[in-house]
Structures are given as C-alpha cells and as structure tokens.
Write a protein that holds these residues in place. Structure first.
Motif, PDB file in Angstrom:
ATOM      1  N   LYS A  15      38.356  34.537  37.484  1.00  0.00           N
ATOM      2  CA  LYS A  15      37.437  33.488  37.411  1.00  0.00           C
ATOM      3  C   LYS A  15      37.649  33.069  35.712  1.00  0.00           C
ATOM      4  O   LYS A  15      37.217  33.369  35.221  1.00  0.00           O
ATOM      5  N   GLN A  16      37.673  31.632  36.248  1.00  0.00           N
ATOM      6  CA  GLN A  16      37.093  30.772  34.627  1.00  0.00           C
ATOM      7  C   GLN A  16      36.259  29.249  34.439  1.00  0.00           C
ATOM      8  O   GLN A  16      36.724  29.037  35.899  1.00  0.00           O
ATOM      9  N   SER A  17      35.657  29.270  33.916  1.00  0.00           N
ATOM     10  CA  SER A  17      34.817  28.214  34.145  1.00  0.00           C
ATOM     11  C   SER A  17      35.767  27.354  33.469  1.00  0.00           C
ATOM     12  O   SER A  17      35.984  27.110  32.853  1.00  0.00           O
ATOM     13  N   LEU A  18      36.014  25.892  34.135  1.00  0.00           N
ATOM     14  CA  LEU A  18      36.053  25.042  33.214  1.00  0.00           C
ATOM     15  C   LEU A  18      35.928  23.520  33.139  1.00  0.00           C
ATOM     16  O   LEU A  18      34.790  23.089  33.787  1.00  0.00           O
ATOM     17  N   MET A  19      36.030  22.649  31.550  1.00  0.00           N
ATOM     18  CA  MET A  19      35.491  21.707  31.313  1.00  0.00           C
ATOM     19  C   MET A  19      36.692  21.123  31.011  1.00  0.00           C
ATOM     20  O   MET A  19      37.914  20.778  30.591  1.00  0.00           O
TER      21      MET A  19
ATOM     22  N   ALA B 175      35.911  28.735  38.613  1.00  0.00           N
ATOM     23  CA  ALA B 175      36.976  28.843  39.516  1.00  0.00           C
ATOM     24  C   ALA B 175      37.638  30.198  39.589  1.00  0.00           C
ATOM     25  O   ALA B 175      37.408  30.242  38.521  1.00  0.00           O
ATOM     26  N   LYS B 176      38.167  30.106  40.919  1.00  0.00           N
ATOM     27  CA  LYS B 176      38.850  31.490  41.376  1.00  0.00           C
ATOM     28  C   LYS B 176      40.004  31.388  41.709  1.00  0.00           C
ATOM     29  O   LYS B 176      40.571  30.151  43.079  1.00  0.00           O
ATOM     30  N   LEU B 177      41.204  32.552  41.135  1.00  0.00           N
ATOM     31  CA  LEU B 177      42.409  32.414  42.589  1.00  0.00           C
ATOM     32  C   LEU B 177      42.095  33.869  42.760  1.00  0.00           C
ATOM     33  O   LEU B 177      42.269  34.759  41.659  1.00  0.00           O
ATOM     34  N   LYS B 178      42.914  33.837  43.875  1.00  0.00           N
ATOM     35  CA  LYS B 178      43.357  35.294  44.507  1.00  0.00           C
ATOM     36  C   LYS B 178      44.638  36.075  44.077  1.00  0.00           C
ATOM     37  O   LYS B 178      46.019  35.142  43.731  1.00  0.00           O
TER      38      LYS B 178
END
Length: 259
Positions: free
Chosen positions: A241-245, A222-225
């Motif tokens: 950027k961070q993968s989420l569970m 998941a991305k945040l600018k």
C-alpha cells in the motif's frame, strides 16, 4: 499518509479556496457565450512526487521507484454561472513502470536469495467531478483554479522476480534463476483528489478555447497484491500500500456547445 503529502494538500487547498472566494468579483468579461455545455480533450505529462518508496515485506526491506507517464484525457463541463463551471473529466495514464528492488534475503538452511529487481507495468485511469472558477482576465488570458474529487483505477500486470539462490558461506549458486516473489495482476480503485491552476485563451477560433494547466493529484493507498515464493510454492501473500502524489502539466482544447 506521508507528511509531505499532507502539507501539499493543505497549501494547495488554501490557495484554491482563497482564489475561488474572489471568483465572483474577478472582473472577468462574461457574456452568453460563456454559459452552457462544453467538451474538451487534453494531453500532457505526469510525474510522481516523490517517485520512490520503501516497504517492509515479511521482514525484508524492498525499494520501489515509479516512472513518469504520458497522459491524455477528455472532459465535459457546464458553465452554470459567470466564471463558474461544473466539470467531469477522465484521464488515462498508460506508461507508468514500477521498478521494485529486493535486497539479498536470508533463507532457511544457510542460503541467500541474491539482490534482484524487476519492472511492473502500471496504468491509471482517473474519473473526477468538481468545480472550476475563472479569475480576472490578464492580457487576454483567463486564469482559473479547480478542485475535483473522484476515484483512480490503478491496474498492474503480473510480474515475477527471479534470484540466484546461493550459499551464505562461499556464495556458490545452488539454484539459479529461482522465482522468489510475484506481483499479481491487480485492479485497485482508490479515492483521488485533484487541485489545478491554469489559464485559458478564449476563442482562438470561434467557440474553440486553448488552455494550459498545472495539477497536483493525490491517490490514497494504492494497492498491489503479491505472493512470496519458496521452493516453487506460495509461502505467503499480502498487499503493498502506498499513497501517491502526482504532479501534472497539460494542454488542451475545449469547444463551446450551442446549448
């Protein structure tokens, strides 16, 4: 990807495969009423696991914490074989809040931006397609497992971070409430996986079924600018950027359509 996420995917995937392999011989009570289309609605609770992360931005270690969210959704399914169904589902999660904390940050000229934090409003929409497998009936309940793939549309509202700029030598504030970082309005579409286990109570009234389920969802990168701000102007831009569970518990109703 985080090792904990990899381990969870492997374990849940193995359980789903083992369960689905036994679906044909489950001994379920199937009849014509189980075949055909059905629709459903659901509501529940979503919680990131884990809900914290750390990232380095331009040499600065920032911390993030993602809150829980309510969820609601709808689905359309088709039982094409006894104990087996294809299912398309939509889920909306409107209440996430991402709290980002910036530590004391050294600035040119012997100044420091003092520690500060702000909350970013985040919503998530999931679109998933997959299969559901019924297992053997137990005391009037039909357990099931499901595997679905799709995309997550993650939206973030813009949010600015303000800090007091102080001298390192004596801590005297020289520029109060100064913008130092900005999360930009973002719309990120990322691959998603969902694994679920649950149980259904069929025909609580004619053609209406009640179900409850526990799920694990994986959203990749998941991305945040963001923009970093210096002296009132953008000094650099990038993406977090961070993968989420996500762990999820839901209850819902389905209705068997007459076709």
């Amino acid at each position: 990807m985080n090792n904990k996420i990899k381990t969870s995917i492997a374990a849940l995937g193995f359980a789903a495969l083992v369960s689905s392999a036994n679906a044909h011989d489950c001994g379920c009570k199937h009849n014509k009423e189980h075949m055909g289309f059905y629709v459903g609605v659901e509501g529940g609770f979503s919680a990131p696991v884990p809900n914290t992360f750390k990232k380095k931005v331009e040499g600065v270690n920032i911390k993030g914490k993602l809150s829980n969210s309510a969820m609601y959704g709808a689905l359309l399914g088709y039982k094409f074989y006894p104990g087996m169904a294809a299912e398309f589902s939509y889920q909306h999660k409107p209440k996430y809040k991402l709290n980002i904390t910036l530590p004391d940050t050294d600035l040119p000229g012997g100044a420091v931006a003092q520690k500060n934090s702000a909350k970013v409003k985040v919503t998530s929409d999931l679109y998933l397609l997959g299969s559901v497998y019924d297992l053997a009936e137990v005391k009037g309940l039909t357990p099931y497992v499901g595997v679905e793939l799709g995309v997550a549309n993650i939206k973030a509202k813009s949010q600015s971070f303000y800090s007091d700029i102080a001298l390192q030598a004596n801590g005297a504030v020289i520029s109060p409430h100064t913008e130092v970082m900005r999360i930009k309005k973002s719309n990120s579409i990322r691959p998603a996986l969902q694994l679920s286990v649950g149980a259904t109570k069929e025909n609580i009234i004619k053609n209406v079924n009640l179900y409850a389920a526990a799920r694990v969802q994986i959203v990749m990168d998941a991305k945040l600018k963001y923009d970093l701000i210096s002296s009132g102007a953008v000094s650099s831009s990038g993406k977090l950027k961070q993968s989420l569970m996500i762990g999820e518990v839901v209850m819902g109703l389905t209705y068997n359509l007459p076709f």
